[in-house]
Design an enzyme around this catalytic site. Structure first.
Site, PDB file in Angstrom:
ATOM      1  N   ARG A  57      40.516  21.797 -77.683  1.00  0.00           N
ATOM      2  CA  ARG A  57      39.432  20.823 -77.490  1.00  0.00           C
ATOM      3  C   ARG A  57      38.717  20.509 -78.803  1.00  0.00           C
ATOM      4  O   ARG A  57      37.846  19.629 -78.848  1.00  0.00           O
ATOM      5  CB  ARG A  57      38.390  21.361 -76.484  1.00  0.00           C
ATOM      6  CG  ARG A  57      38.902  21.492 -75.069  1.00  0.00           C
ATOM      7  CD  ARG A  57      37.846  22.129 -74.169  1.00  0.00           C
ATOM      8  NE  ARG A  57      36.888  21.190 -73.655  1.00  0.00           N
ATOM      9  CZ  ARG A  57      36.921  20.652 -72.434  1.00  0.00           C
ATOM     10  NH1 ARG A  57      37.866  20.971 -71.589  1.00  0.00           N
ATOM     11  NH2 ARG A  57      36.001  19.792 -72.040  1.00  0.00           N
TER      12      ARG A  57
ATOM     13  N   TYR B 143      38.167  17.008 -80.514  1.00  0.00           N
ATOM     14  CA  TYR B 143      37.104  16.190 -79.923  1.00  0.00           C
ATOM     15  C   TYR B 143      35.734  16.805 -80.232  1.00  0.00           C
ATOM     16  O   TYR B 143      34.860  16.138 -80.785  1.00  0.00           O
ATOM     17  CB  TYR B 143      37.326  16.099 -78.415  1.00  0.00           C
ATOM     18  CG  TYR B 143      36.334  15.232 -77.678  1.00  0.00           C
ATOM     19  CD1 TYR B 143      36.414  13.838 -77.730  1.00  0.00           C
ATOM     20  CD2 TYR B 143      35.315  15.791 -76.896  1.00  0.00           C
ATOM     21  CE1 TYR B 143      35.508  13.037 -77.038  1.00  0.00           C
ATOM     22  CE2 TYR B 143      34.416  15.004 -76.203  1.00  0.00           C
ATOM     23  CZ  TYR B 143      34.511  13.628 -76.272  1.00  0.00           C
ATOM     24  OH  TYR B 143      33.620  12.841 -75.584  1.00  0.00           O
TER      25      TYR B 143
ATOM     26  N   GLY C 270      35.046  16.996 -83.982  1.00  0.00           N
ATOM     27  CA  GLY C 270      34.950  15.612 -84.477  1.00  0.00           C
ATOM     28  C   GLY C 270      33.590  15.021 -84.139  1.00  0.00           C
ATOM     29  O   GLY C 270      32.926  14.399 -84.986  1.00  0.00           O
TER      30      GLY C 270
ATOM     31  N   VAL D 154      36.489  13.462 -61.676  1.00  0.00           N
ATOM     32  CA  VAL D 154      36.026  12.630 -60.556  1.00  0.00           C
ATOM     33  C   VAL D 154      37.096  11.598 -60.191  1.00  0.00           C
ATOM     34  O   VAL D 154      37.451  11.445 -59.006  1.00  0.00           O
ATOM     35  CB  VAL D 154      34.675  11.947 -60.867  1.00  0.00           C
ATOM     36  CG1 VAL D 154      34.263  11.034 -59.724  1.00  0.00           C
ATOM     37  CG2 VAL D 154      33.586  12.984 -61.134  1.00  0.00           C
TER      38      VAL D 154
ATOM     39  N   ASN E 136      40.322  11.724 -60.871  1.00  0.00           N
ATOM     40  CA  ASN E 136      41.485  12.431 -60.318  1.00  0.00           C
ATOM     41  C   ASN E 136      41.288  12.726 -58.833  1.00  0.00           C
ATOM     42  O   ASN E 136      42.145  12.411 -58.005  1.00  0.00           O
ATOM     43  CB  ASN E 136      41.685  13.779 -61.033  1.00  0.00           C
ATOM     44  CG  ASN E 136      42.595  13.655 -62.247  1.00  0.00           C
ATOM     45  OD1 ASN E 136      42.914  12.558 -62.676  1.00  0.00           O
ATOM     46  ND2 ASN E 136      42.991  14.781 -62.813  1.00  0.00           N
TER      47      ASN E 136
ATOM     48  N   GLY F 120      41.932  26.313 -62.418  1.00  0.00           N
ATOM     49  CA  GLY F 120      41.279  27.619 -62.308  1.00  0.00           C
ATOM     50  C   GLY F 120      40.884  27.850 -60.861  1.00  0.00           C
ATOM     51  O   GLY F 120      41.535  27.349 -59.932  1.00  0.00           O
TER      52      GLY F 120
HETATM   53  P1  NAD Z   1      37.138   5.583 -72.854  1.00  0.00           P
HETATM   54  O1  NAD Z   1      38.343   6.308 -73.318  1.00  0.00           O
HETATM   55  O2  NAD Z   1      37.221   4.782 -71.601  1.00  0.00           O
HETATM   56  O3  NAD Z   1      36.577   4.626 -73.998  1.00  0.00           O
HETATM   57  C1  NAD Z   1      36.799   4.828 -75.351  1.00  0.00           C
HETATM   58  C2  NAD Z   1      37.096   3.479 -75.989  1.00  0.00           C
HETATM   59  O4  NAD Z   1      37.280   3.659 -77.408  1.00  0.00           O
HETATM   60  C3  NAD Z   1      38.385   2.846 -75.463  1.00  0.00           C
HETATM   61  O5  NAD Z   1      38.198   1.482 -75.185  1.00  0.00           O
HETATM   62  C4  NAD Z   1      39.379   3.043 -76.606  1.00  0.00           C
HETATM   63  O6  NAD Z   1      40.405   2.085 -76.613  1.00  0.00           O
HETATM   64  C5  NAD Z   1      38.450   2.960 -77.810  1.00  0.00           C
HETATM   65  N1  NAD Z   1      38.993   3.622 -78.989  1.00  0.00           N
HETATM   66  C6  NAD Z   1      39.570   4.849 -79.090  1.00  0.00           C
HETATM   67  N2  NAD Z   1      39.949   5.097 -80.350  1.00  0.00           N
HETATM   68  C7  NAD Z   1      39.617   3.992 -81.082  1.00  0.00           C
HETATM   69  C8  NAD Z   1      39.760   3.626 -82.437  1.00  0.00           C
HETATM   70  N3  NAD Z   1      40.349   4.459 -83.332  1.00  0.00           N
HETATM   71  N4  NAD Z   1      39.317   2.416 -82.849  1.00  0.00           N
HETATM   72  C9  NAD Z   1      38.750   1.559 -81.970  1.00  0.00           C
HETATM   73  N5  NAD Z   1      38.587   1.844 -80.658  1.00  0.00           N
HETATM   74  C10 NAD Z   1      39.006   3.054 -80.222  1.00  0.00           C
HETATM   75  O7  NAD Z   1      35.995   6.704 -72.736  1.00  0.00           O
HETATM   76  P2  NAD Z   1      34.494   6.589 -72.223  1.00  0.00           P
HETATM   77  O8  NAD Z   1      34.328   7.591 -71.148  1.00  0.00           O
HETATM   78  O9  NAD Z   1      34.126   5.178 -71.980  1.00  0.00           O
HETATM   79  O10 NAD Z   1      33.713   7.144 -73.498  1.00  0.00           O
HETATM   80  C11 NAD Z   1      33.044   6.291 -74.420  1.00  0.00           C
HETATM   81  C12 NAD Z   1      32.281   7.127 -75.435  1.00  0.00           C
HETATM   82  O11 NAD Z   1      31.323   7.952 -74.765  1.00  0.00           O
HETATM   83  C13 NAD Z   1      33.174   8.075 -76.237  1.00  0.00           C
HETATM   84  O12 NAD Z   1      32.728   8.101 -77.572  1.00  0.00           O
HETATM   85  C14 NAD Z   1      32.946   9.415 -75.592  1.00  0.00           C
HETATM   86  O13 NAD Z   1      33.142  10.469 -76.497  1.00  0.00           O
HETATM   87  C15 NAD Z   1      31.497   9.303 -75.152  1.00  0.00           C
HETATM   88  N6  NAD Z   1      31.226  10.212 -74.036  1.00  0.00           N
HETATM   89  C16 NAD Z   1      31.707   9.950 -72.783  1.00  0.00           C
HETATM   90  C17 NAD Z   1      31.462  10.861 -71.752  1.00  0.00           C
HETATM   91  C18 NAD Z   1      31.940  10.616 -70.351  1.00  0.00           C
HETATM   92  O14 NAD Z   1      31.733  11.468 -69.487  1.00  0.00           O
HETATM   93  N7  NAD Z   1      32.552   9.496 -70.027  1.00  0.00           N
HETATM   94  C19 NAD Z   1      30.751  12.036 -72.003  1.00  0.00           C
HETATM   95  C20 NAD Z   1      30.307  12.269 -73.308  1.00  0.00           C
HETATM   96  C21 NAD Z   1      30.528  11.356 -74.313  1.00  0.00           C
HETATM   97  N1  UDP Z   2      39.364  19.573 -63.441  1.00  0.00           N
HETATM   98  C1  UDP Z   2      40.005  19.974 -62.265  1.00  0.00           C
HETATM   99  N2  UDP Z   2      40.977  19.162 -61.764  1.00  0.00           N
HETATM  100  C2  UDP Z   2      41.335  17.989 -62.341  1.00  0.00           C
HETATM  101  C3  UDP Z   2      40.675  17.572 -63.527  1.00  0.00           C
HETATM  102  C4  UDP Z   2      39.703  18.405 -64.058  1.00  0.00           C
HETATM  103  O1  UDP Z   2      39.701  21.029 -61.693  1.00  0.00           O
HETATM  104  O2  UDP Z   2      42.231  17.302 -61.790  1.00  0.00           O
HETATM  105  C5  UDP Z   2      38.293  20.430 -63.981  1.00  0.00           C
HETATM  106  C6  UDP Z   2      38.397  20.757 -65.459  1.00  0.00           C
HETATM  107  O3  UDP Z   2      39.176  21.919 -65.661  1.00  0.00           O
HETATM  108  C7  UDP Z   2      36.946  20.986 -65.821  1.00  0.00           C
HETATM  109  C8  UDP Z   2      36.188  20.016 -64.917  1.00  0.00           C
HETATM  110  O4  UDP Z   2      37.082  19.698 -63.861  1.00  0.00           O
HETATM  111  O5  UDP Z   2      36.541  22.294 -65.523  1.00  0.00           O
HETATM  112  C9  UDP Z   2      35.761  18.733 -65.621  1.00  0.00           C
HETATM  113  O6  UDP Z   2      36.887  18.209 -66.281  1.00  0.00           O
HETATM  114  P1  UDP Z   2      36.864  16.806 -67.045  1.00  0.00           P
HETATM  115  O7  UDP Z   2      38.168  16.687 -67.742  1.00  0.00           O
HETATM  116  O8  UDP Z   2      36.465  15.756 -66.089  1.00  0.00           O
HETATM  117  O9  UDP Z   2      35.659  16.956 -68.070  1.00  0.00           O
HETATM  118  P2  UDP Z   2      35.249  18.073 -69.173  1.00  0.00           P
HETATM  119  O10 UDP Z   2      36.064  19.306 -68.970  1.00  0.00           O
HETATM  120  O11 UDP Z   2      35.501  17.424 -70.469  1.00  0.00           O
HETATM  121  O12 UDP Z   2      33.824  18.330 -68.867  1.00  0.00           O
END
Ligand code: NAD
Ligand code: UDP
Length: 312
Positions: A142, A145, A148, A188, A190, A205
């Site tokens: 992980r 991510y 980064g 969610v 999935n 798990g």
């Molecule tokens: P997503 O994968 O749907 O969206 C990411 C977008 O970034 C996509 O449109 C993808 O094509 C674009 N992208 C990826 N690499 C790129 C690059 N090198 N250049 C240009 N575009 C690029 O994910 P999301 O859930 O919409 O997440 C959006 C942002 O929010 C991300 O930065 C993510 O880390 C952050 N975030 C999301 C969550 C969540 O639960 N969804 C939680 C924490 C942080």
């Molecule tokens: N998870 C799960 N079944 C799935 C996908 C995810 O049990 O089909 C679990 C995963 O192991 C984690 C939690 O759900 O404990 C949330 O996973 P997700 O990938 O949505 O987000 P993150 O782990 O980045 O919080």
């Protein structure tokens, strides 16, 4: 009318943000390389004269004039997608942050970083408060991510201290909603897709690990409020729903609300999967006058409706 650039604007969260900013009367430039985003996500905006899509990879510099605000969202967010090409993921976070901060600096624009609860890793402090430094493995699957995103926060702070760039940092907790892809891989989407197809629900798990799930509309409201806070409030600030559920509880809710016949199956827990996660949102409540309004069961019903009608 402001000129606002949204990197990652074709993704799940980005497309909701672009829609909101257009609705608020702004001009929006959506920058995306369509890795996990899609044109379908912004099809409803395509003919809007205040919307512009630019195919661009944030790993490379981007030049534009007269930008007032930047929301930096470009980065795959689902573990299966960010682990698919781990080196690309870390380049996207780190070089993407440098390129977007450089753009903000040249334009004297305000820039908001979409950071993440992954900053806290597998947290020992619970619930997570912003001054907790986290418990992150720097060499695991992980890390591309998590580290980064941590480095991007460091860059934001250094551009702020050194170059006086006007920054804002939010830490987003697990967010779900329409426009997630059925193969997104996050829990969610999935579970809802599996339940609607009466397929086995895959619990990784034993399902005792917890998460706090936020509906996308609540997040967008928090993001926009953060961008509009006074200049000297830069965050980081947690944006999430503090209601915490185990993954088993989530599965039970999805099965019940969708009337599914699915059974639970247990799969191996991925490495470094955080055991618990819950945001402390005291700061967001105080500074943004914000708190989530959509509870999990209501949001799950919206997700179920969305995936019932989903056409790829
Ligand atoms: P997503 O994968 O749907 O969206 C990411 C977008 O970034 C996509 O449109 C993808 O094509 C674009 N992208 C990826 N690499 C790129 C690059 N090198 N250049 C240009 N575009 C690029 O994910 P999301 O859930 O919409 O997440 C959006 C942002 O929010 C991300 O930065 C993510 O880390 C952050 N975030 C999301 C969550 C969540 O639960 N969804 C939680 C924490 C942080
Ligand atoms: N998870 C799960 N079944 C799935 C996908 C995810 O049990 O089909 C679990 C995963 O192991 C984690 C939690 O759900 O404990 C949330 O996973 P997700 O990938 O949505 O987000 P993150 O782990 O980045 O919080």
């Amino acid at each position: 009318m402001k000129r606002i650039l949204v990197s990652g604007g074709a993704g799940f969260i980005g497309s909701h943000l672009c829609t909101r900013l257009i609705k608020d009367g702004h001009y929006v430039i959506c920058l995306d390389n369509l890795f996990t985003g899609s044109e379908a996500n912004f099809a409803h905006l395509k003919n809007n004269p205040n919307f512009e899509f630019v195919f661009h990879d944030v790993e490379y510099p981007y030049f534009a004039k007269d930008i007032d605000e930047i929301y930096n969202l470009a980065c795959p967010a689902s573990p299966i997608h960010y682990q698919y090409d781990a080196i690309k993921t870390i380049k996207t976070s780190v070089l993407g942050a440098i390129n977007m901060l450089g753009l903000a600096k040249r334009n004297n624009a305000k820039i908001l970083q979409a950071s993440t609860s992954e900053i806290y890793g597998d947290p020992i402090i619970h619930p997570q408060i912003e001054n907790y430094w986290g418990n992150v493995n720097p060499i695991g699957i992980r890390s591309c991510y998590d580290e980064g995103k941590r480095c991007a926060e460091t860059l934001f702070m250094d551009y702020y201290r050194q170059n006086k760039v006007r920054i804002k940092i939010i830490r987003i907790f697990n967010t779900y909603g329409p426009r997630m892809l059925p193969n997104d891989g996050r829990v969610v989407s999935n579970f809802v897709v599996q339940a609607l197809q009466n397929q086995d629900i895959t619990i990784y798990g034993e399902g005792n690990q917890t998460r706090s799930f936020q509906y996308v509309d609540d997040l967008i409201e928090g993001m926009v409020r953060m961008m509009n806070t006074e200049e000297d409030f830069i965050g980081p600030v947690n944006i999430g729903n503090p209601m915490e559920f185990s993954i088993l509880e989530l599965a039970e809710k999805v099965i019940r609300l969708s009337g599914s016949k699915s059974k639970l199956v247990f799969k191996p827990l991925p490495h470094d999967d955080p055991k618990q996660r819950q945001p402390d949102i005291t700061l967001a409540k105080r500074k943004l006058e914000w708190q989530p309004t959509i509870e999990l069961e209501e949001g799950l019903l919206y997700m179920i409706e969305y995936f019932k009608d989903y056409r790829s």
